[in-house]
Scaffold this motif. Structure first.
Motif, short mmCIF file in Angstrom:
data_model
loop_
_atom_site.label_atom_id
_atom_site.label_comp_id
_atom_site.label_asym_id
_atom_site.label_seq_id
_atom_site.Cartn_x
_atom_site.Cartn_y
_atom_site.Cartn_z
N UNK A 220 14.33 28.10 -40.58
CA UNK A 220 15.35 27.22 -39.98
C UNK A 220 16.45 26.90 -41.00
N UNK A 221 16.01 26.60 -42.24
CA UNK A 221 16.95 26.27 -43.32
C UNK A 221 17.83 27.46 -43.67
N UNK A 222 17.21 28.66 -43.71
CA UNK A 222 17.96 29.89 -44.03
C UNK A 222 19.01 30.16 -42.96
N UNK A 223 18.63 29.93 -41.69
CA UNK A 223 19.56 30.14 -40.57
C UNK A 223 20.73 29.16 -40.66
N UNK A 224 20.42 27.91 -41.06
CA UNK A 224 21.47 26.91 -41.18
C UNK A 224 22.47 27.31 -42.28
N UNK A 225 21.94 27.77 -43.42
CA UNK A 225 22.80 28.19 -44.53
C UNK A 225 23.66 29.39 -44.16
#
Length: 229
Positions: A220-225
């Motif tokens: 989720x964090x990687x997608x946000x970045x």
């Protein structure tokens, strides 16, 4: 012995084209058999192509979860189950994780499928998130850069929540949302106690569940970045 109830659909309401679907009835009666442990329900179709089905599950909602996870790879073989009664209100919860990414939570109140959720669902979600985060904190399992949210914890989760409420309050347009405040606290307390105890007694399963949630959080964090870039 017993009671026989016979009914037919009213043509004035349903029109002339009344065709009963065997599969639709079978799905609902199977669901009722899961929700009412050890009750035997027989469905007979005596039309041209005669069919018959019988439903009886000694495992109740545990059998329901096993049925839903039948063709999936489960993270733990045994379904996690707990129940509690308080002031004539009964709540029971059955949980099992699979290695997928979907989330399937089915909630019922007095055998009614509360498709819009309600207080029992709210209680479950908040208790699950708190329980997992508390366990992680206690065992120091999370690195500072990772924060695990409810959506991450619910990936690959199949849950049945079933409540029996003496005076149910249904809300929403279709009356499929439970509004009883006391149910929220009851479900929250059984999940907090039951899951907390289960994690302590089964650390290998707890670690598998947390590992999966951490992976989901990282994705989720990687997608946000990536979106920000």
């Amino acid at each position: 012995a017993g009671t026989t109830v016979t009914f037919k659909a009213d043509k004035e309401i349903f029109g002339n084209n009344i065709i009963y679907s065997f599969d639709t009835l079978a799905n609902r009666l199977r669901e009722l058999a899961f929700l009412n442990k050890n009750v035997r329900i027989t469905l007979k179709d005596e039309r041209a192509k005669s069919k018959e089905a019988e439903f009886k599950f000694s495992g109740g909602i545990v059998s329901f979860v096993e049925f839903l996870n039948k063709n999936k790879n489960v993270l733990h073989k045994k379904v996690i189950y707990f129940s509690k009664e308080k002031d004539k209100t009964i709540a029971e919860v059955a949980i099992q994780y699979n290695d997928g990414y979907g989330e399937s939570i089915f909630t019922f109140a007095n055998n009614i499928n509360t498709t819009e959720g309600g207080t029992h669902l709210t209680g479950f979600k908040s208790a699950l998130t708190r329980c997992v985060n508390q366990y992680c904190k206690g065992k120091n399992l999370l690195k500072d850069e990772v924060s695990v949210k409810g959506d991450d914890i619910r990936e690959g989760l199949i849950v049945i929540i079933s409540c029996r409420v003496p005076n149910p309050q249904f809300e929403g347009q279709t009356k499929t949302k439970l509004g009883n405040g006391e149910v929220e606290g009851l479900v929250e307390s059984i999940v907090n106690e039951g899951l907390g105890k289960f994690f302590e007694e089964n650390p290998s399963i707890a670690n598998k569940i947390i590992e999966k949630a951490v992976l989901a959080a990282k994705a989720r964090e990687a997608a946000r970045k990536a979106r920000e870039l």
